[in-house]
Motif scaffolding. Sequence first.
Motif, PDB file in Angstrom:
ATOM      1  N   ASP A  78      20.002  -3.517  13.148  1.00 32.81           N
ATOM      2  CA  ASP A  78      19.465  -4.509  13.218  1.00 32.81           C
ATOM      3  C   ASP A  78      20.664  -5.557  13.500  1.00 32.81           C
ATOM      4  OD1 ASP A  78      17.515  -5.872  15.533  1.00 32.81           O
ATOM      5  OD2 ASP A  78      16.603  -7.394  13.648  1.00 32.81           O
ATOM      6  N   ARG A  79      20.982  -5.833  13.094  1.00 34.13           N
ATOM      7  CA  ARG A  79      22.186  -7.241  12.884  1.00 34.13           C
ATOM      8  C   ARG A  79      23.959  -6.659  13.143  1.00 34.13           C
ATOM      9  NH1 ARG A  79      18.044  -8.420   9.293  1.00 34.13           N
ATOM     10  NH2 ARG A  79      17.688  -9.906   8.668  1.00 34.13           N
ATOM     11  N   ALA A 258      18.948  11.598   1.943  1.00 33.48           N
ATOM     12  CA  ALA A 258      19.557  11.277   3.256  1.00 33.48           C
ATOM     13  C   ALA A 258      19.429   9.193   3.580  1.00 33.48           C
ATOM     14  CB  ALA A 258      18.618  11.574   4.213  1.00 33.48           C
ATOM     15  N   ALA A 259      18.523   8.681   2.926  1.00 29.98           N
ATOM     16  CA  ALA A 259      17.685   7.216   3.285  1.00 29.98           C
ATOM     17  C   ALA A 259      19.096   7.044   2.656  1.00 29.98           C
ATOM     18  CB  ALA A 259      16.823   6.887   3.056  1.00 29.98           C
ATOM     19  N   ALA A 260      19.847   6.646   1.697  1.00 32.18           N
ATOM     20  CA  ALA A 260      20.962   6.463   0.882  1.00 32.18           C
ATOM     21  C   ALA A 260      22.169   6.546   1.891  1.00 32.18           C
ATOM     22  CB  ALA A 260      20.449   6.959  -0.248  1.00 32.18           C
ATOM     23  N   MET A 261      22.381   7.708   2.153  1.00 24.90           N
ATOM     24  CA  MET A 261      23.546   7.776   2.903  1.00 24.90           C
ATOM     25  C   MET A 261      23.454   7.161   4.477  1.00 24.90           C
ATOM     26  SD  MET A 261      24.553  11.693   2.339  1.00 24.90           S
ATOM     27  CE  MET A 261      22.672  12.879   2.983  1.00 24.90           C
ATOM     28  N   GLY A 262      21.949   7.349   5.166  1.00 22.93           N
ATOM     29  CA  GLY A 262      21.859   6.153   6.094  1.00 22.93           C
ATOM     30  C   GLY A 262      22.623   4.577   5.906  1.00 22.93           C
ATOM     31  N   GLY A 263      22.070   4.871   5.296  1.00 25.39           N
ATOM     32  CA  GLY A 263      22.352   2.813   4.923  1.00 25.39           C
ATOM     33  C   GLY A 263      23.854   2.501   4.821  1.00 25.39           C
ATOM     34  N   LEU A 264      24.483   3.843   4.250  1.00 26.41           N
ATOM     35  CA  LEU A 264      25.752   3.809   3.723  1.00 26.41           C
ATOM     36  C   LEU A 264      26.901   4.081   5.375  1.00 26.41           C
ATOM     37  CD1 LEU A 264      28.755   3.699   2.390  1.00 26.41           C
ATOM     38  CD2 LEU A 264      28.127   6.098   2.206  1.00 26.41           C
ATOM     39  N   GLY A 265      26.114   4.767   5.721  1.00 19.09           N
ATOM     40  CA  GLY A 265      26.455   5.109   7.425  1.00 19.09           C
ATOM     41  C   GLY A 265      26.192   3.438   8.525  1.00 19.09           C
ATOM     42  N   ALA A 266      24.891   2.676   8.219  1.00 17.54           N
ATOM     43  CA  ALA A 266      24.749   1.380   8.540  1.00 17.54           C
ATOM     44  C   ALA A 266      25.699   0.600   8.547  1.00 17.54           C
ATOM     45  CB  ALA A 266      23.174   1.259   8.034  1.00 17.54           C
ATOM     46  N   LEU A 267      26.205   0.773   7.527  1.00 13.79           N
ATOM     47  CA  LEU A 267      27.402  -1.042   6.472  1.00 13.79           C
ATOM     48  C   LEU A 267      28.002   0.155   7.737  1.00 13.79           C
ATOM     49  CD1 LEU A 267      26.128  -0.883   3.003  1.00 13.79           C
ATOM     50  CD2 LEU A 267      25.690  -3.188   4.519  1.00 13.79           C
ATOM     51  N   ILE A 268      28.834   1.240   7.613  1.00 21.72           N
ATOM     52  CA  ILE A 268      30.090   1.618   8.321  1.00 21.72           C
ATOM     53  C   ILE A 268      30.124   0.659   9.515  1.00 21.72           C
ATOM     54  CG2 ILE A 268      32.044   3.149   8.538  1.00 21.72           C
ATOM     55  CD1 ILE A 268      30.512   4.739   6.293  1.00 21.72           C
ATOM     56  N   LEU A 269      29.140   1.260  10.377  1.00 21.14           N
ATOM     57  CA  LEU A 269      29.131   1.045  11.940  1.00 21.14           C
ATOM     58  C   LEU A 269      29.183  -0.289  11.767  1.00 21.14           C
ATOM     59  CD1 LEU A 269      26.113   3.601  13.203  1.00 21.14           C
ATOM     60  CD2 LEU A 269      28.360   3.430  13.468  1.00 21.14           C
ATOM     61  N   ALA A 270      28.430  -1.560  10.952  1.00 19.04           N
ATOM     62  CA  ALA A 270      28.853  -2.766  11.397  1.00 19.04           C
ATOM     63  C   ALA A 270      29.660  -3.113  10.320  1.00 19.04           C
ATOM     64  CB  ALA A 270      27.674  -3.139  10.376  1.00 19.04           C
ATOM     65  N   LEU A 271      30.355  -2.567  10.026  1.00 19.52           N
ATOM     66  CA  LEU A 271      32.289  -2.728   9.926  1.00 19.52           C
ATOM     67  C   LEU A 271      32.514  -2.455  11.245  1.00 19.52           C
ATOM     68  CD1 LEU A 271      34.174  -4.127   7.699  1.00 19.52           C
ATOM     69  CD2 LEU A 271      34.370  -1.555   6.749  1.00 19.52           C
ATOM     70  N   VAL A 272      32.642  -1.961  11.731  1.00 18.84           N
ATOM     71  CA  VAL A 272      33.344  -1.086  12.374  1.00 18.84           C
ATOM     72  C   VAL A 272      33.095  -1.667  14.029  1.00 18.84           C
ATOM     73  CG1 VAL A 272      33.115   1.202  14.583  1.00 18.84           C
ATOM     74  CG2 VAL A 272      33.503   1.658  12.160  1.00 18.84           C
ATOM     75  N   ARG A 274      32.760  -5.200  13.312  1.00 18.97           N
ATOM     76  CA  ARG A 274      32.890  -6.090  12.964  1.00 18.97           C
ATOM     77  C   ARG A 274      31.902  -7.245  13.194  1.00 18.97           C
ATOM     78  NH1 ARG A 274      38.515  -7.220  16.147  1.00 18.97           N
ATOM     79  NH2 ARG A 274      39.928  -5.119  15.936  1.00 18.97           N
ATOM     80  N   MET A 275      30.671  -6.765  12.841  1.00 15.05           N
ATOM     81  CA  MET A 275      29.099  -7.633  12.155  1.00 15.05           C
ATOM     82  C   MET A 275      29.406  -7.686  11.294  1.00 15.05           C
ATOM     83  SD  MET A 275      28.621  -8.577  15.362  1.00 15.05           S
ATOM     84  CE  MET A 275      26.771  -8.893  15.289  1.00 15.05           C
ATOM     85  N   LEU A 276      29.928  -6.767   9.932  1.00 19.62           N
ATOM     86  CA  LEU A 276      29.803  -6.433   8.894  1.00 19.62           C
ATOM     87  C   LEU A 276      30.052  -8.093   7.758  1.00 19.62           C
ATOM     88  CD1 LEU A 276      28.563  -5.237   6.545  1.00 19.62           C
ATOM     89  CD2 LEU A 276      30.142  -4.454   5.294  1.00 19.62           C
ATOM     90  N   TRP A 278      29.286 -10.976   4.511  1.00 15.56           N
ATOM     91  CA  TRP A 278      28.038 -10.985   2.809  1.00 15.56           C
ATOM     92  C   TRP A 278      27.263 -12.055   3.241  1.00 15.56           C
ATOM     93  CZ3 TRP A 278      28.857  -8.062  -1.196  1.00 15.56           C
ATOM     94  CH2 TRP A 278      30.379  -7.916  -1.195  1.00 15.56           C
ATOM     95  N   GLU A 279      26.785 -12.760   4.629  1.00 15.95           N
ATOM     96  CA  GLU A 279      25.436 -12.979   4.743  1.00 15.95           C
ATOM     97  C   GLU A 279      24.639 -12.114   5.855  1.00 15.95           C
ATOM     98  OE1 GLU A 279      24.209 -16.967   8.148  1.00 15.95           O
ATOM     99  OE2 GLU A 279      25.993 -16.044   8.054  1.00 15.95           O
ATOM    100  N   ILE A 280      24.690 -11.541   6.428  1.00 17.44           N
ATOM    101  CA  ILE A 280      24.495 -10.065   6.587  1.00 17.44           C
ATOM    102  C   ILE A 280      23.723  -9.528   6.086  1.00 17.44           C
ATOM    103  CG2 ILE A 280      24.414  -8.450   8.119  1.00 17.44           C
ATOM    104  CD1 ILE A 280      26.380  -9.803  10.203  1.00 17.44           C
ATOM    105  N   ILE A 281      24.652  -9.285   5.270  1.00 17.45           N
ATOM    106  CA  ILE A 281      24.306  -7.993   4.224  1.00 17.45           C
ATOM    107  C   ILE A 281      23.186  -8.933   2.789  1.00 17.45           C
ATOM    108  CG2 ILE A 281      24.761  -7.044   1.588  1.00 17.45           C
ATOM    109  CD1 ILE A 281      27.402  -6.504   2.860  1.00 17.45           C
ATOM    110  N   ALA A 282      23.216  -9.733   2.426  1.00 16.16           N
ATOM    111  CA  ALA A 282      21.464 -11.174   1.878  1.00 16.16           C
ATOM    112  C   ALA A 282      21.059 -11.284   2.843  1.00 16.16           C
ATOM    113  CB  ALA A 282      22.689 -12.655   2.047  1.00 16.16           C
ATOM    114  N   GLN A 283      20.870 -11.341   4.586  1.00 15.60           N
ATOM    115  CA  GLN A 283      19.520 -10.788   5.388  1.00 15.60           C
ATOM    116  C   GLN A 283      19.282 -10.125   5.603  1.00 15.60           C
ATOM    117  OE1 GLN A 283      21.511 -12.748   8.548  1.00 15.60           O
ATOM    118  NE2 GLN A 283      21.292 -14.903   8.183  1.00 15.60           N
ATOM    119  N   SER A 284      19.736  -9.281   4.795  1.00 17.13           N
ATOM    120  CA  SER A 284      19.145  -7.630   5.359  1.00 17.13           C
ATOM    121  C   SER A 284      18.579  -7.291   3.960  1.00 17.13           C
ATOM    122  CB  SER A 284      20.305  -6.956   5.331  1.00 17.13           C
ATOM    123  OG  SER A 284      20.891  -6.830   6.733  1.00 17.13           O
TER     124      SER A 284
END
Length: 446
Positions: A78-79, A258-272, A274-276, A278-284
């Motif tokens: 979402d973020r 699979a949910a754990a891999m999805g969480g990791l995949g979401a982090l990678i997409l956010a990084l790609v 350029r939306m990742l 520490w603030e976004i991770i903390a809010q999430s």
Amino acid sequence: MSPELLTLLMFLTLILCIPLGHPLAITLAAVAMLFGLIDNGFNVPALLDLFVNNNWGIFLNYTLVAIPLFIFMAQILDRSKVSEALFDALYRSMGKVRGGLGLAVIVVSTVFAATTGIIGASVVAMGLMAGPALLRRGYDRGMSAGIICSSGTLGILIPPSIMLVVYGGLTGLKETSVGNLFAGAILPGLVLSGLYLAYVAIRCGINPSLGPPIPAEEDTLTAGQKAAMILKSFLPPFSLILLVMGTILAGVATPTEAAAMGGLGALILALVNRMLSWEIIAQSCVSTLRITCMIMLLFVGGKLFSVVFLSIGGGDVVADLLLGMDVSPYVVLAIMMAVVFFLGMFIDWAAILLVTVPIFTPIAMDLDFNPLWFAMLVCINLQTSFLTPPFGYALFYFKGVAPPAYTMGDIYKGIVPFVAIQILGLILMVVFPGLITWLPALFFGN
């Protein structure tokens, strides 16, 4: 006091207490404690033993670990603005079609549903992006509200759906495992999305003023540019869908893994994107904690209610009433679906599952209904609970982020045809059960 009278009074008390405005989990637990004490002669230690013994299993259920993981994945997505890029690409590609912007909203919501599983995220995101855009393009306000609210609710049905994880954790049946439920929900979710698309295309085709196309002078991109935009914006979320659903359906990973891999995949997409940060991770993480606590508190309250309800003989009363009717099993099914639909107007989906599943599932099995098929009918039915007044959550989510031009009258008017479409979809699943059972049989042999 007879079980019949206790059953009636317990339901009436719950219905009367809900409008008081207290948290639903607390209301369920309070009603359960009151009638539990009445039933056992006000033996407090015995009631506490009953509550502890039955709730402990919830916190030992490994499947439910998938809930916070899927929620975290949804919060990160979402973020990370994944849906915004896809919406912009489809908007530019389909804008010349009558109702094209509305069709784009439905397509994006369907893709977003397959990556989040949370209603609030889908409706709010599309309300912020599409609400003003539809208004500027002269779309009918009622239809616009109906499109956003109804397509946003697909997130509760299309995997990875939190509702399906909760349902699978409740029953403990092989037929309704989370993997089977995920596989069984794919075609119904796509059918509903297709019905929404057909309705908007037909209505706008007949009456272009409901969804006018964008002016020709604004369509400056070539076909190749449009295709490249769609491909670039579609591949990231589609890859995540394949990662989560593909590993489950292939039997490579459990839903929790699979949910754990999805969480990791979401982090990678956010990084790609350029939306990742520490603030976004903390809010999430904070949002994930809050939503998970809310769901687990509902689990506890709903479990207390269902345990007391069954202990006073309520389950037997309802079963005897329904099974004792000299009617077709499908009439009994229609009654159960009507009860779920009615409750959906007033009660949260999680509480409805926790109250009705322990009662209705044994009845469905006594009627020789496929447990997976019945479970999916309940879940499809519950999707309407987000749209039906007076407490349709999707309606208030949208109103909270929509421009002031959208009134509650517009929103209520706009969702009526889409609720009818959802009921039509439910009927199609009853008439053609293979739409639910085919994929689980294909992947898991059930």
